[in-house]
Every structure is written in structure tokens, then in C-alpha cells.
Design a protein around this motif. Sequence first.
Motif, PDB file in Angstrom:
ATOM      1  N   GLU A   1       3.169   7.826 -15.900  1.00  0.00           N
ATOM      2  CA  GLU A   1       4.095   7.651 -17.026  1.00  0.00           C
ATOM      3  C   GLU A   1       3.971   8.789 -18.033  1.00  0.00           C
ATOM      4  OE1 GLU A   1       4.976   4.472 -20.670  1.00  0.00           O
ATOM      5  OE2 GLU A   1       3.288   4.163 -19.287  1.00  0.00           O
ATOM      6  N   SER A   2       2.744   9.248 -18.288  1.00  0.00           N
ATOM      7  CA  SER A   2       2.514  10.269 -19.315  1.00  0.00           C
ATOM      8  C   SER A   2       3.047  11.644 -18.913  1.00  0.00           C
ATOM      9  CB  SER A   2       1.013  10.374 -19.614  1.00  0.00           C
ATOM     10  OG  SER A   2       0.308  10.795 -18.441  1.00  0.00           O
ATOM     11  N   ALA A   3       3.404  11.812 -17.628  1.00  0.00           N
ATOM     12  CA  ALA A   3       3.841  13.121 -17.132  1.00  0.00           C
ATOM     13  C   ALA A   3       5.348  13.182 -16.883  1.00  0.00           C
ATOM     14  CB  ALA A   3       3.098  13.473 -15.844  1.00  0.00           C
ATOM     15  N   ILE A   4       6.110  12.189 -17.397  1.00  0.00           N
ATOM     16  CA  ILE A   4       7.559  12.147 -17.197  1.00  0.00           C
ATOM     17  C   ILE A   4       8.249  11.989 -18.535  1.00  0.00           C
ATOM     18  CG2 ILE A   4       9.485  11.049 -15.999  1.00  0.00           C
ATOM     19  CD1 ILE A   4       7.535   9.891 -14.004  1.00  0.00           C
ATOM     20  N   ASP A   5       9.290  12.793 -18.757  1.00  0.00           N
ATOM     21  CA  ASP A   5      10.100  12.715 -19.969  1.00  0.00           C
ATOM     22  C   ASP A   5      11.496  12.200 -19.621  1.00  0.00           C
ATOM     23  OD1 ASP A   5       8.086  13.904 -21.659  1.00  0.00           O
ATOM     24  OD2 ASP A   5       8.598  15.823 -20.726  1.00  0.00           O
TER      25      ASP A   5
END
Length: 368
Positions: free
Chosen positions: A277-281
Motif C-alpha cells: 500500500e505504501s508504494a502506490i499512489d
Amino acid sequence: MNIHMWTWDYWPGPQGGAERQCRGLAKELVKLGHQVTVICACTSEESPGEDEGVRIERFSKRNPARMEMLQKVEGVLSGSGLKNESHFHAIRFWLGVPFWRRSRSAFIREVHRYYESLDKRPDLIHVHETGWLAGVAVSLAKGIPVVAKVRNTPALELIGYDVPKRKRWKGLRKGCHWIALHEDLKRELTEAGVQADQVTVVPNAVDVSEIQPRQNGDGQKVLCVGNLTQGSGHKGFDLLIRAWGRVHAEKPEARLTILGRGNPQPLISSARQCNCESAIDFPGFVKDPLPYYQDASVFVLASNREGMSNALLEAQAQGLPAVVSDIPANRAVVIDGRTGLFFGTGNSEALADKILGLLNDAPQVLRM
């Protein structure tokens, strides 16, 4: 020549590929000296009636108020915590059926009155889809040639319960001439009973006259552009999220941007389960996606079906290598090993392999 272009949505609101193609073609026809009128739905009370010489006639005037009500309903749905994306889109569709039936009924009534009142009828009607709009156009053409553009696969797209008199439009649309984006779509039409000489193949296009491709091959940014409201069944977002879980585990510095309108919450939930989740914008809809193309190193399109993706054409116009699903529409655009790489549809491991292969090989990215 007096030409009418039909599309449900039209500038300045959020536009998909078919709508952008309609706008670009309309403006080019005006430059060539033709008189062009766009027939579309009203999506805003302040929408202009002219676009660089293109006249715009907007129907179903109560649409903006209806859309506001529908957005409130969808807002409640988005905040419900529903994690299953397919369930979310199914509920969203059925909640919207009453709204869309009223909007389309009003559009059909108003556009029929409009054509009955015309002093000068058009020489040609060009519809940017092969669904219900094509059938309505044929119903009022009365001798005017109607050309329908096949924008997706299956070539004769399903007309759903959100359209009144859908069986009538399904039958009438067969009176069109047809534009197919590539040979496989032409084959689909002929297999459905359309005469081959009634189909012309004309690919989609983007204007590259002022584009300067970015010469960047050492970044770790991957871009996907697509309408989230079309769901994973169409665009393959779920597959991309699963693949990115592995990419993130092997290259934590890499980032994925999924650009496009729609509710991202089901995809965010999937990304959380895949520990990425933290690596997707999710920037949502943007009026000008150019900076995102220029900031990326790799473009990815995981769609299960396409007509011919505008986003893919725009990415290639920026010099981006593309990792794409192995479907006919992408085969018509990408040269495997030279301008991009293919992966088998539904295979998240193969998709992750292709993305990682490019992120680990800057010289290959530059060559592509």
C-alpha cells in the motif's frame, strides 16, 4: 460538409479515450473546413456550447442535479468499508440504474425533438460507440449515413438494463457503417453478421507534433492510467496490485502510480493485503496527465480487454516502454522486445517479471 459527432460525455468534464478521440477529431474536421456539431449529454450547468469552432448541443439538462445525487449515494457506498472490488462495482451499477434510465430517457426524447426541428440536417452522423447511442442515431437518421466507431471488445458491446428500450437499440444499431480500430475488431464484427465491406479499419491516434519524449531510463517509477470505474474485470487493476506486491518486496524503492477517476478504496484494500500500500499512489482524475508520463520510466497496461488504449498511445508518444497484456488491441500497438513487453493475461507473476526486468535494466528502457 455538415457532420454530427455523438458521444455521451464531452469536454470539459472527465473524458475517457473515446471522448478524447471525439474531441480531437471534431477539431481537426473544423480545421479542414467542415461544420461540426457534437451531440452529448449535459454534465454541468456551466458547460460551454462551443469548443474551438466545434458547436456543442447538450441534452438531458437535469443531469447535473441527478449526478450530484448519485455521487452522494456512491459516497455512502465508498465509506461502507466494502473490500471486494467486484461487489463494489456490482452494487454501484444497480444503485445507479434508476438514475441512468431517467437520464437516458430524457436524452432520447430531447435529441429526437432536436432533430425534428432542424432546418438543415447533417450529411453524416458519427457515433463514438457501438452501443445504445448508435441505435438511437439510426432511429432518427432517416437516410443520413451513420458511422459507429468500435471502441472496445466485444465489438458489439452489451446494452445493459440501465438503458431504456435496449432491445430496440440493439436491433437498430446494425444499420450503421462501422469503424474498427484494428483487424481483430473487424473480424469480431463480421463474425457477428456485419458485412465486411461495411467495416473500415482506422486506428486511434494521438497528436505527437509538439511532444518531446523524455530520455530517462534510470528511474524507478511505473505508471498505469485507466478509469477505475471500469473495474478490474476490464482494466486488470487487481492483477497489477498482486504483481506490485512482489515488485515492492524485491525493489522497495520503486513506486507505482495508478492515475484515473473512480473510487480507489477497494484497490487500496487489496494493496494492503499484498503489503504494498505504501508504494502506490492514486492521484485520481487530473486534467493534464502529461507530467505523470514524463516523470515515469515504465508504463503498464494490464487490461483484459481494450479497443485501442489512448493511454498506451500517449505513453509511447512519450518514449515510455510499455508492459502490456497479450491481447489483440495491444498487439496492434506494441512491438514485443522493441517498444515494450507482453505478459500472459491473468498471470501476475509474469507481469511482475516483466516490470522487474525493465526496472533492473536502464539501458533497455532507453533503447525502447
